[in-house]
Write a protein that holds these residues in place. Structure first.
Motif, PDB file in Angstrom:
ATOM      1  N   PHE A 239     -75.638  22.075 -51.695  1.00  0.00           N
ATOM      2  CA  PHE A 239     -76.276  21.770 -52.904  1.00  0.00           C
ATOM      3  C   PHE A 239     -77.669  22.145 -53.062  1.00  0.00           C
ATOM      4  CE2 PHE A 239     -73.554  17.752 -53.713  1.00  0.00           C
ATOM      5  CZ  PHE A 239     -72.543  18.443 -53.605  1.00  0.00           C
ATOM      6  N   SER A 240     -78.146  22.813 -53.789  1.00  0.00           N
ATOM      7  CA  SER A 240     -79.748  23.256 -54.240  1.00  0.00           C
ATOM      8  C   SER A 240     -80.111  22.196 -55.054  1.00  0.00           C
ATOM      9  CB  SER A 240     -79.638  24.675 -54.608  1.00  0.00           C
ATOM     10  OG  SER A 240     -78.904  24.941 -55.928  1.00  0.00           O
ATOM     11  N   GLY A 241     -81.676  22.387 -54.948  1.00  0.00           N
ATOM     12  CA  GLY A 241     -82.413  21.425 -55.628  1.00  0.00           C
ATOM     13  C   GLY A 241     -82.678  21.942 -57.126  1.00  0.00           C
ATOM     14  N   PRO A 242     -83.602  21.110 -57.831  1.00  0.00           N
ATOM     15  CA  PRO A 242     -84.047  19.880 -57.369  1.00  0.00           C
ATOM     16  C   PRO A 242     -83.025  18.537 -57.315  1.00  0.00           C
ATOM     17  CG  PRO A 242     -84.215  20.045 -59.793  1.00  0.00           C
ATOM     18  CD  PRO A 242     -83.667  21.223 -59.371  1.00  0.00           C
ATOM     19  N   ALA A 243     -83.457  17.608 -56.266  1.00  0.00           N
ATOM     20  CA  ALA A 243     -82.652  16.525 -55.988  1.00  0.00           C
ATOM     21  C   ALA A 243     -82.783  15.369 -57.219  1.00  0.00           C
ATOM     22  CB  ALA A 243     -82.890  15.715 -54.825  1.00  0.00           C
ATOM     23  N   TRP A 244     -83.791  15.552 -57.805  1.00  0.00           N
ATOM     24  CA  TRP A 244     -84.076  14.504 -58.961  1.00  0.00           C
ATOM     25  C   TRP A 244     -84.208  15.276 -60.241  1.00  0.00           C
ATOM     26  CZ3 TRP A 244     -83.875   9.434 -58.957  1.00  0.00           C
ATOM     27  CH2 TRP A 244     -84.294   8.759 -60.223  1.00  0.00           C
ATOM     28  N   ASN A 245     -83.524  14.853 -61.176  1.00  0.00           N
ATOM     29  CA  ASN A 245     -83.443  15.584 -62.651  1.00  0.00           C
ATOM     30  C   ASN A 245     -84.821  15.220 -63.315  1.00  0.00           C
ATOM     31  OD1 ASN A 245     -83.039  15.922 -65.423  1.00  0.00           O
ATOM     32  ND2 ASN A 245     -81.098  16.668 -64.691  1.00  0.00           N
ATOM     33  N   PRO A 246     -85.568  16.374 -63.715  1.00  0.00           N
ATOM     34  CA  PRO A 246     -86.985  16.340 -64.196  1.00  0.00           C
ATOM     35  C   PRO A 246     -86.858  15.657 -65.668  1.00  0.00           C
ATOM     36  CG  PRO A 246     -86.007  18.540 -64.401  1.00  0.00           C
ATOM     37  CD  PRO A 246     -85.163  17.891 -63.528  1.00  0.00           C
ATOM     38  N   THR A 247     -85.821  15.222 -66.231  1.00  0.00           N
ATOM     39  CA  THR A 247     -85.723  14.588 -67.532  1.00  0.00           C
ATOM     40  C   THR A 247     -85.588  12.937 -67.364  1.00  0.00           C
ATOM     41  OG1 THR A 247     -83.236  15.062 -67.661  1.00  0.00           O
ATOM     42  CG2 THR A 247     -84.863  16.701 -68.673  1.00  0.00           C
ATOM     43  N   TRP A 248     -85.286  12.716 -66.066  1.00  0.00           N
ATOM     44  CA  TRP A 248     -84.908  11.431 -65.901  1.00  0.00           C
ATOM     45  C   TRP A 248     -86.370  10.578 -65.511  1.00  0.00           C
ATOM     46  CZ3 TRP A 248     -81.168  11.666 -61.068  1.00  0.00           C
ATOM     47  CH2 TRP A 248     -79.842  11.967 -61.759  1.00  0.00           C
ATOM     48  N   PRO A 249     -86.907   9.660 -66.170  1.00  0.00           N
ATOM     49  CA  PRO A 249     -87.869   8.904 -65.903  1.00  0.00           C
ATOM     50  C   PRO A 249     -88.124   8.139 -64.414  1.00  0.00           C
ATOM     51  CG  PRO A 249     -86.790   7.573 -67.269  1.00  0.00           C
ATOM     52  CD  PRO A 249     -85.912   8.934 -67.210  1.00  0.00           C
ATOM     53  N   GLY A 250     -88.995   8.073 -64.055  1.00  0.00           N
ATOM     54  CA  GLY A 250     -89.363   7.635 -62.594  1.00  0.00           C
ATOM     55  C   GLY A 250     -88.878   6.299 -62.416  1.00  0.00           C
ATOM     56  N   SER A 251     -88.683   5.626 -63.375  1.00  0.00           N
ATOM     57  CA  SER A 251     -88.385   4.093 -63.263  1.00  0.00           C
ATOM     58  C   SER A 251     -86.759   3.941 -62.908  1.00  0.00           C
ATOM     59  CB  SER A 251     -88.463   3.472 -64.672  1.00  0.00           C
ATOM     60  OG  SER A 251     -88.110   3.974 -65.754  1.00  0.00           O
ATOM     61  N   GLY A 253     -85.440   5.101 -60.405  1.00  0.00           N
ATOM     62  CA  GLY A 253     -85.568   5.129 -58.998  1.00  0.00           C
ATOM     63  C   GLY A 253     -84.703   4.214 -58.328  1.00  0.00           C
ATOM     64  N   ASP A 254     -84.459   2.842 -58.952  1.00  0.00           N
ATOM     65  CA  ASP A 254     -83.575   2.133 -58.402  1.00  0.00           C
ATOM     66  C   ASP A 254     -82.086   2.139 -58.666  1.00  0.00           C
ATOM     67  OD1 ASP A 254     -85.403   0.906 -56.774  1.00  0.00           O
ATOM     68  OD2 ASP A 254     -86.196  -0.523 -58.101  1.00  0.00           O
ATOM     69  N   VAL A 255     -81.810   2.951 -59.753  1.00  0.00           N
ATOM     70  CA  VAL A 255     -80.354   3.116 -60.280  1.00  0.00           C
ATOM     71  C   VAL A 255     -79.817   4.530 -59.958  1.00  0.00           C
ATOM     72  CG1 VAL A 255     -80.747   1.555 -61.850  1.00  0.00           C
ATOM     73  CG2 VAL A 255     -81.360   3.732 -62.614  1.00  0.00           C
ATOM     74  N   ALA A 256     -80.575   5.520 -59.558  1.00  0.00           N
ATOM     75  CA  ALA A 256     -79.905   6.761 -59.219  1.00  0.00           C
ATOM     76  C   ALA A 256     -80.684   7.305 -57.859  1.00  0.00           C
ATOM     77  CB  ALA A 256     -80.142   7.722 -60.380  1.00  0.00           C
ATOM     78  N   SER A 257     -79.707   7.901 -56.960  1.00  0.00           N
ATOM     79  CA  SER A 257     -80.222   8.199 -55.780  1.00  0.00           C
ATOM     80  C   SER A 257     -80.619   9.821 -55.987  1.00  0.00           C
ATOM     81  CB  SER A 257     -79.019   8.257 -54.817  1.00  0.00           C
ATOM     82  OG  SER A 257     -78.689   6.847 -54.552  1.00  0.00           O
ATOM     83  N   ARG A 258     -81.369  10.242 -54.968  1.00  0.00           N
ATOM     84  CA  ARG A 258     -81.615  11.793 -55.065  1.00  0.00           C
ATOM     85  C   ARG A 258     -80.459  12.458 -54.649  1.00  0.00           C
ATOM     86  NH1 ARG A 258     -86.985  13.269 -55.162  1.00  0.00           N
ATOM     87  NH2 ARG A 258     -86.497  15.226 -53.833  1.00  0.00           N
ATOM     88  N   VAL A 259     -80.043  13.631 -55.469  1.00  0.00           N
ATOM     89  CA  VAL A 259     -78.601  14.158 -55.066  1.00  0.00           C
ATOM     90  C   VAL A 259     -78.634  14.985 -54.034  1.00  0.00           C
ATOM     91  CG1 VAL A 259     -76.781  15.578 -56.109  1.00  0.00           C
ATOM     92  CG2 VAL A 259     -78.291  14.131 -57.738  1.00  0.00           C
ATOM     93  N   SER A 260     -77.536  14.513 -53.086  1.00  0.00           N
ATOM     94  CA  SER A 260     -77.551  15.507 -51.641  1.00  0.00           C
ATOM     95  C   SER A 260     -76.086  15.745 -51.543  1.00  0.00           C
ATOM     96  CB  SER A 260     -78.050  14.535 -50.630  1.00  0.00           C
ATOM     97  OG  SER A 260     -78.017  14.997 -49.444  1.00  0.00           O
ATOM     98  N   ALA A 261     -75.816  16.710 -50.625  1.00  0.00           N
ATOM     99  CA  ALA A 261     -74.685  17.053 -50.404  1.00  0.00           C
ATOM    100  C   ALA A 261     -74.138  16.186 -49.014  1.00  0.00           C
ATOM    101  CB  ALA A 261     -74.294  18.366 -50.045  1.00  0.00           C
ATOM    102  N   LEU A 262     -75.110  15.578 -48.574  1.00  0.00           N
ATOM    103  CA  LEU A 262     -74.835  14.807 -47.134  1.00  0.00           C
ATOM    104  C   LEU A 262     -75.583  13.342 -47.534  1.00  0.00           C
ATOM    105  CD1 LEU A 262     -73.886  14.176 -44.259  1.00  0.00           C
ATOM    106  CD2 LEU A 262     -76.094  15.314 -43.610  1.00  0.00           C
ATOM    107  N   TRP A 263     -74.762  12.407 -47.586  1.00  0.00           N
ATOM    108  CA  TRP A 263     -75.500  10.988 -47.651  1.00  0.00           C
ATOM    109  C   TRP A 263     -74.330   9.788 -47.360  1.00  0.00           C
ATOM    110  CZ3 TRP A 263     -76.558  10.840 -53.841  1.00  0.00           C
ATOM    111  CH2 TRP A 263     -75.485  10.274 -54.373  1.00  0.00           C
TER     112      TRP A 263
END
Length: 502
Positions: A239-251, A253-263
């Motif tokens: 997977f390529s970046g960004p790992a965090w969607n720029p339209t998601w608010p920073g708040s 952070g406790d309900v969505a993970s940074r997207v990764s092909a390995l976790w």
């Protein structure tokens, strides 16, 4: 005052103080929870959907309430929504088994009669909506209200994301996590985008792949070659970046993970901790460290962990495979899993011949919707889970897609139907459909929920009383009263289920 009276007075004061402190702490906990639940960010069963306990008519205003304060924040105390049933040995009320009404789907629906029934459901301040009902057998639209207007869909977005992944990869596809040789004394852990990879194998979840199983297989291969010490690299480049969607608010952070092909454990720091909780800042690195620990338990000394790129011709030492895509999709829809949906978006992007980014994934999903004949102008996709308020999906897109998923010519899409929660029974609908005017929908209405603050949606299928099978979608944006919006969604779909609309 004698000693006895003093003791009584002290005990009374302590009781009063305890009650006050309990009430205050409860209020603070309730307020904090309300904020998360009102935004659709915490629920026992599904991300981005509100549980019934967050929608208290006594606090939000019963259907038809006009108090501005009532619609601001729902209470966490709600009336019981359990269906009439037999209490178990522990006194708990058991929900009915998820059995749907049988039908050959040969009923016919009068659009005029159905429209009268839908418009007859009145719930004050429930808001405007984009809505459509479509006959699953004929494809005919039997009800439409602003159905082509793009609306914020919240988690109903997961339907289109899952559809694209299924259409491109097939229901039996599995994602592979592997370990390859990278020179003398060095191995690389390669992420294959398995959204439900576990750190440790579990008898409760036997179909899920785990790092503990992968470590055991890797250790066996290494020992067969006389290797007992390695350095470990990890490759999450699928997977390529960004790992965090720029339209998601920073708040978020406790309900969505940074997207990764390995976790592992969906990037959560506390496995099994529920929807809400802290997430790993670097899920791939965390997974690699967890794998190193599992390797050492198998008698392999790991000298270091670092990022790497696996060679195209590297020798595979071991691998584990995910659940089938069919089961992954069903789980994503049933629990409304944001993290799983975002991984499916990236997988769709890769399967469509593009990179695994948000932009590539949404472009591929849009293309698949067009190929399936489910695209409607006004659709705009920004993420795969529906957390973004920039995404727009008209109700017509969802009913077209559901109808296609029910066709014999698209068996690979069937998990879109089988993965829908049953009202009052399971998943994100388990605690819904509890008031007198929506009880008829229990066990009959199937639907994917979608909830953010001031956004409420429901899309799925209904078998009506007269034998028709219908696809429906209702998306409410900016209601004056959040609770009343959810009441309207439940009552209107229940009303459809009782239809004798000939």
């Amino acid at each position: 005052m004698d000693l006895k009276r003093i003791v009584v007075a002290v005990v009374a004061l302590l009781v009063v103080a305890g009650l006050v402190l309990g009430a205050v702490s409860g209020i603070f906990a309730s307020v904090a929870r309300q904020g998360l639940e009102a935004a659709g960010l915490e629920t026992p069963r599904a991300p981005s959907t509100l549980p019934a306990s967050a929608l208290d008519p006594s606090a939000s205003g019963t259907a038809g309430a006009t108090s501005p304060a009532a619609s601001a924040a729902p209470s966490t105390t709600a009336p019981s929504t359990a269906a009439p049933s037999t209490a178990g040995p522990d006194g708990a009320v058991a929900l009915p088994a998820p059995v749907l009404a049988g039908t050959e789907g040969q009923g016919t629906v009068s659009g005029a009669a159905l429209s009268d029934r839908i418009r007859g459901v009145k719930v004050k301040d429930s808001g405007g909506y984009s809505g459509e009902v479509r006959d699953m057998r004929t494809g005919a639209v039997v009800f439409s209200h602003r159905a082509g207007s793009g609306a914020i869909p919240a988690s109903t977005t997961k339907l289109v994301t899952a559809a694209a992944a299924l259409d491109l990869l097939g229901a039996e596809h599995r994602f592979t996590t592997s370990v390859v040789a990278a020179g003398k004394g060095r191995v690389v852990l390669v992420g294959g985008g398995d959204p439900y990879l576990l750190e440790k194998g579990s008898s409760d979840q036997p179909t899920r792949a785990s790092l503990s199983t992968l470590a055991r297989r890797t250790a066996t291969a290494l020992k067969a070659d006389g290797v007992r010490k390695v350095s470990l690299g990890y490759d999450a480049s699928l997977f390529s970046g960004p790992a965090w969607n720029p339209t998601w608010p920073g708040s978020y952070g406790d309900v969505a993970s940074r997207v990764s092909a390995l976790w592992v454990n969906e990037g959560r720091t506390t496995p099994g901790g529920g929807v809400l909780g802290p997430r790993e800042g670097d899920p791939a690195k965390d997974a690699a460290k967890a794998f190193a620990s599992q390797l050492e338990k198998q008698g392999i000394d790991v000298g270091g962990v670092s990022t790497a790129r696996a060679g195209k011709d590297a020798t595979r030492l071991a691998a584990v495979s995910s659940m089938t895509l069919e089961r992954i999709v069903e789980h994503v829809l049933m629990t409304s899993d944001n993290d799983g949906a975002e991984v499916l978006l990236r997988q769709a992007g890769v399967a469509g011949g593009r990179k695994g980014s948000f932009a590539d994934g949404t472009a591929v999903v849009a293309a698949r919707l067009k190929d399936l004949g489910a695209w409607t102008s006004g659709t705009r996709l920004v993420d795969g889970s529906g957390l973004s308020r920039s995404t727009r999906i008209p109700a017509a897109t969802l009913t077209k897609l559901l109808r296609v998923a029910g066709e014999e010519s698209h068996p690979q899409l069937r998990p879109l139907i089988t993965g829908l929660p049953v009202a009052g029974v399971e998943g994100s609908l388990a605690t819904r459909f509890g008031d007198d005017e929506s009880l008829a929908g229990r066990g009959v209405v199937r639907g994917k929920t979608g909830t953010l603050s001031k956004v409420h949606g429901l899309a799925g299928t209904i078998t009506t009383r007269d034998g028709s099978v219908l696809a429906y979608a209702f998306l409410v944006n900016d209601p004056k009263n959040d609770y009343n919006a959810t009441v309207w969604l439940q009552r209107v779909t229940a009303a459809i289920s009782t239809c004798g609309c000939r």
